[in-house]
Design an enzyme around this catalytic site. Structure first.
Site, PDB file in Angstrom:
ATOM      1  N   CYS A  72     -43.685 -44.283   8.064  1.00 22.49           N
ATOM      2  CA  CYS A  72     -42.600 -43.532   7.426  1.00 22.49           C
ATOM      3  C   CYS A  72     -41.374 -43.676   8.311  1.00 22.49           C
ATOM      4  O   CYS A  72     -41.240 -44.660   9.028  1.00 22.49           O
ATOM      5  CB  CYS A  72     -43.002 -42.072   7.221  1.00 22.49           C
ATOM      6  SG  CYS A  72     -43.331 -41.177   8.755  1.00 22.49           S
ATOM      7  N   GLY A  73     -40.495 -42.720   8.299  1.00 21.94           N
ATOM      8  CA  GLY A  73     -39.290 -42.802   9.117  1.00 21.94           C
ATOM      9  C   GLY A  73     -39.529 -42.505  10.584  1.00 21.94           C
ATOM     10  O   GLY A  73     -38.991 -43.173  11.462  1.00 21.94           O
TER      11      GLY A  73
END
Length: 125
Positions: A72-73
């Site tokens: 993810c981020g």
């Protein structure tokens, strides 16, 4: 790689370098759990998109040929998804520590958006 045993299952936490090396050797399926907007703006080339709100661990493919690694981020959402996969009965799953931010910080290539044209472009880190 760090590991955490949860019951009889194993959560693997891969470094960016481990992911990049396995990705280059085509040994993993890399699944991005960020939003479609985040993915469209910039993503790791070839990573599949499966946003967290639409995640259903029971629909994941088996891992007989390639191991699944989520990202993810920052590593928070991918950890959540990996744990949900373990809760659904998958006995081993992995996620990338530090997420896409760590990937970019390591200077690894990705697909970004050309702000002048809006077109995708390869960014070499």
């Amino acid at each position: 790689m760090k590991t955490e045993t949860i019951g009889s299952a194993e959560l693997q936490i891969w470094t960016v370098d481990e992911v990049a090396q396995a990705w280059a050797r085509n040994e993993i399926v890399l699944i991005d759990v960020r939003t479609p907007q985040e993915y469209m703006f910039e993503h790791i080339e070839g990573a599949l998109l499966l946003p967290l709100p639409f995640f259903n661990a029971e629909k994941l493919p088996g891992q007989s040929d390639k191991k699944i690694v989520f990202h993810c981020g920052s590593g928070i959402r991918s950890d959540k998804v990996a744990r949900a996969a373990l809760d659904a009965g998958i006995d081993r799953i992995a996620h990338m520590e530090g997420g896409f931010a760590a990937w970019k910080q390591a200077g690894l290539p990705f697909i970004g958006t050309n702000m002048a044209t809006g077109a995708p472009q390869r960014v070499n880190g």
